[in-house]
Design an enzyme around this catalytic site. Structure first.
Site, PDB file in Angstrom:
ATOM      1  N   TYR A   1     -54.141  31.727 -15.570  1.00  0.00           N
ATOM      2  CA  TYR A   1     -53.331  32.933 -15.370  1.00  0.00           C
ATOM      3  C   TYR A   1     -53.521  33.389 -13.931  1.00  0.00           C
ATOM      4  O   TYR A   1     -54.578  33.185 -13.338  1.00  0.00           O
ATOM      5  CB  TYR A   1     -53.770  34.051 -16.317  1.00  0.00           C
ATOM      6  CG  TYR A   1     -53.578  33.727 -17.779  1.00  0.00           C
ATOM      7  CD1 TYR A   1     -52.346  33.929 -18.411  1.00  0.00           C
ATOM      8  CD2 TYR A   1     -54.624  33.214 -18.543  1.00  0.00           C
ATOM      9  CE1 TYR A   1     -52.172  33.634 -19.752  1.00  0.00           C
ATOM     10  CE2 TYR A   1     -54.452  32.916 -19.891  1.00  0.00           C
ATOM     11  CZ  TYR A   1     -53.223  33.124 -20.493  1.00  0.00           C
ATOM     12  OH  TYR A   1     -53.046  32.829 -21.817  1.00  0.00           O
TER      13      TYR A   1
ATOM     14  N   GLN B   1     -47.495  34.937 -23.556  1.00  0.00           N
ATOM     15  CA  GLN B   1     -47.112  34.638 -24.928  1.00  0.00           C
ATOM     16  C   GLN B   1     -45.613  34.902 -25.084  1.00  0.00           C
ATOM     17  O   GLN B   1     -44.952  35.236 -24.097  1.00  0.00           O
ATOM     18  CB  GLN B   1     -47.916  35.489 -25.900  1.00  0.00           C
ATOM     19  CG  GLN B   1     -49.409  35.164 -25.868  1.00  0.00           C
ATOM     20  CD  GLN B   1     -50.204  35.972 -26.891  1.00  0.00           C
ATOM     21  OE1 GLN B   1     -49.674  36.590 -27.802  1.00  0.00           O
ATOM     22  NE2 GLN B   1     -51.506  35.997 -26.708  1.00  0.00           N
TER      23      GLN B   1
ATOM     24  N   GLU C   1     -60.548  27.285 -26.014  1.00  0.00           N
ATOM     25  CA  GLU C   1     -61.422  27.808 -24.956  1.00  0.00           C
ATOM     26  C   GLU C   1     -62.896  27.886 -25.378  1.00  0.00           C
ATOM     27  O   GLU C   1     -63.563  28.901 -25.165  1.00  0.00           O
ATOM     28  CB  GLU C   1     -60.931  29.177 -24.486  1.00  0.00           C
ATOM     29  CG  GLU C   1     -59.581  29.112 -23.788  1.00  0.00           C
ATOM     30  CD  GLU C   1     -59.149  30.448 -23.205  1.00  0.00           C
ATOM     31  OE1 GLU C   1     -59.860  31.467 -23.353  1.00  0.00           O
ATOM     32  OE2 GLU C   1     -58.060  30.489 -22.590  1.00  0.00           O
TER      33      GLU C   1
ATOM     34  N   GLU D   1     -51.692  27.266 -22.068  1.00  0.00           N
ATOM     35  CA  GLU D   1     -51.678  28.689 -21.732  1.00  0.00           C
ATOM     36  C   GLU D   1     -51.477  28.812 -20.235  1.00  0.00           C
ATOM     37  O   GLU D   1     -52.290  28.298 -19.457  1.00  0.00           O
ATOM     38  CB  GLU D   1     -52.981  29.405 -22.143  1.00  0.00           C
ATOM     39  CG  GLU D   1     -53.127  29.666 -23.620  1.00  0.00           C
ATOM     40  CD  GLU D   1     -54.297  30.592 -23.941  1.00  0.00           C
ATOM     41  OE1 GLU D   1     -54.568  31.521 -23.143  1.00  0.00           O
ATOM     42  OE2 GLU D   1     -54.928  30.376 -24.988  1.00  0.00           O
TER      43      GLU D   1
END
Length: 504
Positions: free
Chosen positions: A244, A350, A173, A292
């Site tokens: 997310y 995670q 990132e 992610e």
């Protein structure tokens, strides 16, 4: 009751369901490592401090690859702090999560854990506060057989054979201003290209992942990918994507449509990568590492960071996932499979405690969160070739994503066994009748029909006291008649339907 239609034909294939799509992520953040996968003295821990109950759940989850050690953590990480005798390892300030890192668990312990869990390691190198030389040093330590200072150091530390890590992330990132060592696209693209070129001089067999945007909402999204890939395209194998979805605002209609956003995100990254390929005359198609992704009540994070000082392994973003969250996670997995031709790696963030499918209590039990189940069933049954499905579905309106279909689906056909698996999400608050046309695969019989339904109890969670409140339930298995069948998808549900040869 509303109805939808779905036609499945093996002639319309997307690509193989790569096992690397079912990856996870272990970062030195909160209690993911300390109190999660590693807890010396725990009743289930082995002599190395690895929690056996978490290892068992990791294998049950079906995880194929695990990304380590970050995440934001990697941008300030000194890998050599985490090797050698534990008593000699330094304690450091971790700026990413405002904690004290003891380094009791490091590279060697992770590789031991990965072998025990039966997962492929995916390492990230620090291109935040460090650079090309440190990346080369880590690669030499991990992958070179011996006869050099760092490879012999690994052997001295007890690992005679090289670790043979094949997947490497070139930082994390780096577009984010929150990142230690944040860089512009040109700055990052140049150092990533230099690191990639040099790393492949040491080990040409490795695959490298360049940092894409931290999420689709970043102001530099797409221009970041374009610039970075202009520097790195010929040297890397993947571009990363992260996303997310936050249910905190209570907008259930929108959170259930999160996969629409992920689908658009993937399409746009692919288009950007293909533009660079055309501009530079590359014939090779770059793939995405979606390393992610998850549901995350992200709005709670800053309060967690602000209310404490520098401590070791604090409880951090240990979200309790609901039945609705499980449906969303199942739908995100459907989206990843639907792009199996261009998404080659994925990692849910995670693994333990930190926005995780596995929760633990220090000194106590480990249990499955609601989101554990769609991941485990998808990893278990999505084997073979992903087939394109174009369902005819009712639609509904959302604040965030506009008009979206009620139904989302993907199918996977295992040519070896003849089995067909259909994954389906009903985003509606009422049951949905799904008519399935299977005439392209004659001779199928119903094997099983399982569903996680959130319609009657959307806020239900699994807890230490009630670890199986949200779990898949068996529904009447449909039997195709003349190559067609109808199933009733429960309100707000994720379902998996399995069919196989009638004579099997």
């Amino acid at each position: 009751m509303r109805t939808a239609q779905l036609t499945i034909d093996p002639a319309f294939s997307i690509g193989p369901a790569d096992r690397r799509l079912f990856g996870s992520f272990v970062e030195h953040m909160g209690r993911c490592v300390y109190g999660g996968i590693y807890e010396p003295g725990h009743p289930s821990a082995d002599s190395r401090g690895l929690r056996r109950d978490v290892l068992d759940l990791t294998r049950e989850l079906g995880v194929s690859v695990v990304r380590y050690p970050g995440g934001n953590f990697v941008s300030g990480y000194r890998w050599e702090d985490g090797v050698g005798p534990v008593g000699n390892r330094p304690r450091r300030l971790d700026l990413a999560w405002k904690t004290i890192e003891t380094n009791a668990f490091g590279l060697d312990e992770f590789m031991t854990w990965a072998a025990e869990a039966g997962v492929e390691p995916m390492m990230a190198v620090n291109l935040g506060t460090r650079g090309v030389q440190e990346a080369l040093d880590l690669l030499e330590y991990a992958n070179h057989p011996g006869g050099t200072e760092l490879s012999d150091l690994r052997r001295k530390h007890g690992a005679e054979d090289p670790y043979g890590v094949r997947l490497w992330c070139l930082g994390n990132e780096m577009d984010g201003p929150w990142q230690v060592g944040h860089k512009t696209a040109d700055e990052y693209g140049r150092v990533a290209a230099e690191a990639a070129r040099a790393m492949k001089m040491i080990d040409p067999s490795i695959s490298l992942i360049a940092c894409g945007s931290s999420n689709r909402r970043m102001p530099t999204f797409a221009s970041w990918e374009a610039t970075v890939l202009e520097h790195t395209y010929e040297h890397v194998d993947y571009i990363s994507a992260h996303t997310y979805y936050d249910p905190s605002d209570g907008d259930q209609a929108s959170i259930l449509a999160s996969a629409v956003d992920m689908d658009n995100f993937i399409t746009e990254v692919v288009a950007t990568a293909d533009h660079v390929a055309a501009k530079q005359r590359h014939k090779r198609k770059l793939k995405i590492s979606f390393d992610e992704w998850n549901v995350w009540y992200e709005s709670r994070l800053q309060a967690d960071l602000d209310r404490r000082g520098w401590v070791e392994a604090p409880a951090l973003i240990e979200d309790d996932f609901t039945a609705v969250d499980a449906v969303v996670v199942g739908d995100l997995l459907i989206t990843l499979l639907r792009h199996a031709d261009r998404v080659g790696v994925a990692a849910q963030a995670q693994l333990a405690n930190v926005i995780a499918p596995i929760r633990t209590r220090n000194g106590g039990p480990a249990w499955r969160q609601s989101i554990f189940h769609p991941f485990a069933l998808t990893a278990r049954h999505a084997r073979g070739t992903v087939l394109r499905t174009d369902p005819v579905s009712p639609r509904y309106d959302t604040k965030k994503y506009g008009d979206v279909p009620v139904l989302d689906t993907v199918a996977v056909h295992d040519e070896e066994t003849g089995e067909l698996t259909v994954f389906a999400v009903n985003r509606d608050n009422t049951d949905l009748a799904l008519d399935i046309d299977l005439r392209g695969l004659p001779g199928l019989s119903g094997y099983s029909f399982q569903s996680i339904a959130a319609g009657s109890d959307p806020s239900a969670t699994n807890t230490e006291a009630d670890p199986d409140r949200v779990t898949p339930r068996d529904l009447p298995t449909p039997t195709p008649d003349g190559g067609r069948c109808t199933v009733r998808l429960p309100a707000v549900s994720w379902s998996v339907l399995r069919f196989g040869p009638a004579n099997a």
